[in-house]
Design an enzyme around this catalytic site. Structure first.
Site, PDB file in Angstrom:
ATOM      1  CG  ASN A 157     -11.778  -5.974  -4.222  1.00  0.00           C
ATOM      2  OD1 ASN A 157     -12.070  -6.287  -5.372  1.00  0.00           O
ATOM      3  ND2 ASN A 157     -10.773  -5.168  -3.936  1.00  0.00           N
ATOM      4  CG  HIS A 170     -10.684 -11.351  -8.079  1.00  0.00           C
ATOM      5  ND1 HIS A 170      -9.553 -11.413  -8.858  1.00  0.00           N
ATOM      6  CD2 HIS A 170     -10.274 -10.976  -6.856  1.00  0.00           C
ATOM      7  CE1 HIS A 170      -8.502 -11.097  -8.132  1.00  0.00           C
ATOM      8  NE2 HIS A 170      -8.912 -10.823  -6.911  1.00  0.00           N
ATOM      9  CG  HIS A 212      -7.852  -1.158  -7.798  1.00  0.00           C
ATOM     10  ND1 HIS A 212      -6.700  -1.820  -7.438  1.00  0.00           N
ATOM     11  CD2 HIS A 212      -7.430   0.037  -8.307  1.00  0.00           C
ATOM     12  CE1 HIS A 212      -5.644  -1.067  -7.705  1.00  0.00           C
ATOM     13  NE2 HIS A 212      -6.066   0.060  -8.242  1.00  0.00           N
ATOM     14  NE  ARG A 239      -4.837  -3.487 -10.535  1.00  0.00           N
ATOM     15  CZ  ARG A 239      -3.567  -3.372 -10.150  1.00  0.00           C
ATOM     16  NH1 ARG A 239      -2.706  -2.680 -10.885  1.00  0.00           N
ATOM     17  NH2 ARG A 239      -3.150  -3.937  -9.057  1.00  0.00           N
ATOM     18  NE  ARG A 266      -3.964  -5.400 -14.080  1.00  0.00           N
ATOM     19  CZ  ARG A 266      -2.920  -5.663 -13.295  1.00  0.00           C
ATOM     20  NH1 ARG A 266      -3.019  -6.605 -12.373  1.00  0.00           N
ATOM     21  NH2 ARG A 266      -1.796  -4.997 -13.421  1.00  0.00           N
ATOM     22  CD  GLU A 290      -8.777  -1.453  -3.413  1.00  0.00           C
ATOM     23  OE1 GLU A 290      -7.936  -1.787  -4.279  1.00  0.00           O
ATOM     24  OE2 GLU A 290      -9.274  -2.248  -2.627  1.00  0.00           O
ATOM     25  CB  THR A 313      -2.680  -3.805  -4.291  1.00  0.00           C
ATOM     26  OG1 THR A 313      -3.823  -3.524  -5.090  1.00  0.00           O
ATOM     27  CG2 THR A 313      -2.057  -2.521  -3.810  1.00  0.00           C
ATOM     28  CD  GLU A 360      -8.039  -1.694   2.700  1.00  0.00           C
ATOM     29  OE1 GLU A 360      -8.822  -0.880   2.166  1.00  0.00           O
ATOM     30  OE2 GLU A 360      -7.820  -2.836   2.244  1.00  0.00           O
ATOM     31  CG  HIS A 365      -3.860  -7.534  -0.234  1.00  0.00           C
ATOM     32  ND1 HIS A 365      -3.221  -8.662  -0.645  1.00  0.00           N
ATOM     33  CD2 HIS A 365      -3.994  -6.768  -1.342  1.00  0.00           C
ATOM     34  CE1 HIS A 365      -2.960  -8.575  -1.933  1.00  0.00           C
ATOM     35  NE2 HIS A 365      -3.424  -7.442  -2.384  1.00  0.00           N
TER      36      HIS A 365
HETATM   37  N1  PXP Z   1      -7.708  -4.041   0.020  1.00  0.00           N
HETATM   38  C1  PXP Z   1      -6.946  -3.543  -0.978  1.00  0.00           C
HETATM   39  C2  PXP Z   1      -6.383  -2.158  -0.831  1.00  0.00           C
HETATM   40  C3  PXP Z   1      -6.698  -4.294  -2.140  1.00  0.00           C
HETATM   41  O1  PXP Z   1      -5.940  -3.784  -3.129  1.00  0.00           O
HETATM   42  C4  PXP Z   1      -7.276  -5.576  -2.258  1.00  0.00           C
HETATM   43  C5  PXP Z   1      -7.036  -6.392  -3.499  1.00  0.00           C
HETATM   44  O2  PXP Z   1      -7.621  -5.840  -4.593  1.00  0.00           O
HETATM   45  C6  PXP Z   1      -8.078  -6.044  -1.204  1.00  0.00           C
HETATM   46  C7  PXP Z   1      -8.252  -5.266  -0.061  1.00  0.00           C
HETATM   47  C8  PXP Z   1      -8.726  -7.390  -1.256  1.00  0.00           C
HETATM   48  O3  PXP Z   1      -7.746  -8.383  -1.279  1.00  0.00           O
HETATM   49  P1  PXP Z   1      -8.146  -9.885  -1.533  1.00  0.00           P
HETATM   50  O4  PXP Z   1      -8.701  -9.986  -2.912  1.00  0.00           O
HETATM   51  O5  PXP Z   1      -6.844 -10.616  -1.356  1.00  0.00           O
HETATM   52  O6  PXP Z   1      -9.166 -10.251  -0.492  1.00  0.00           O
END
Ligand code: PXP
Length: 249
Positions: A7, A10, A43, A45, A49, A70, A101, A151, A190
């Site tokens: 992901n 960030h 993602h 959004r 953001r 996402e 999330t 998921e 997550h």
């Molecule tokens: N899966 C989903 C559905 C998420 O919303 C996120 C966070 O954006 C992640 C996985 C990844 O989470 P993390 O950044 O805590 O590894």
């Protein structure tokens, strides 16, 4: 063996902190792929953001593994997904005030609305995954809605102290079994980190882990390619009994 989706939201968060052009998640996604990522997750959004529409368009053209989008279950997002054709859509709940999330989707309550969006996306060759807590009722509802994937939200496991971690792990293992017995395919994510990922990667039937924050944080020290490589090694060679609690039980 579970595969690894990175992901990269960030990376875009750092760029948007200055509303500038760097760091750019598009070329960095390529480095994640070179480090062994099996997929790239973003993602988009509603409030834009971090990831921007331009990121999605360019990543669709450049990602050579799989692009998982996402998004919230809204008509605007469904339209964007149909236009951009990601390899998978993961529907997530979204609230403007949240930092990330927070919980899983309440599929039991929204089944009717979700079913029609799932049907629209899947009939256009975009498999849909629903991000849910590892609860029986939610999984049954995912099946009823016609989604092909779920998921599982690993947040409770990730937040648990050592006394409760094994219970949270058992819930995720049971949820994986239940989902698979209904024909659903299973991803999870997550809050997973280099310290807690191995028991989740070792769950039978777990297909992909979506991991962001810990890898982007580690990349500041060792570079993105190495950070991805280290995580990939852990999920390909997981120890089942690496829970903190198992040292004490
Ligand atoms: N899966 C989903 C559905 C998420 O919303 C996120 C966070 O954006 C992640 C996985 C990844 O989470 P993390 O950044 O805590 O590894």
């Amino acid at each position: 063996m579970a595969s690894l989706g990175i992901n990269i939201d960030h990376i875009a968060t750092v760029r948007q902190a200055r509303h500038t052009v760097e760091p750019d998640p598009v070329p960095l996604a390529l480095l994640a792929e070179l480090g062994g990522a099996d997929g790239i997750t973003i993602h988009l959004r509603e409030d834009r953001r971090h990831i921007q529409d331009r990121d999605l368009t360019l990543l669709r053209q450049t990602v050579r593994t799989r692009l998982n989008l996402e998004m919230a279950a809204t008509p605007e997002m469904v339209e964007i997904a149909l236009r951009e054709q990601p390899d998978m859509v993961t529907l997530v709940p979204e609230r403007r005030e949240e930092v990330t999330t927070e919980g899983g989707l309440d599929v039991m309550r929204q089944c009717k609305n979700l079913s029609s969006m799932i049907e629209t996306l899947q009939s256009n060759n975009i498999p849909v995954s629903l991000f849910v807590d590892p609860e029986q009722g939610q999984l049954d509802a995912c099946h009823r809605c016609g989604a092909q994937w779920v998921e599982l939200h690993t947040g409770c496991y990730a937040m648990a102290d050592w006394k409760n971690q094994s219970t949270a792990l058992a819930q995720l293992t049971e949820a994986t079994d239940r989902a698979r017995s209904m024909g659903l395919r299973v991803n999870a994510g997550h809050g997973l980190t280099y310290q807690n990922v191995e028991p989740i990667a070792a769950i039978d039937g777990m297909e992909e882990l979506n991991i962001g924050h810990t890898i982007i944080a580690r990349a500041l020290a060792v570079g993105l390619q190495s950070a991805v490589r280290e995580m990939k090694h852990l999920i390909q060679n997981p120890r089942r009994n690496s829970l903190f609690g198992s040292l004490n039980s």
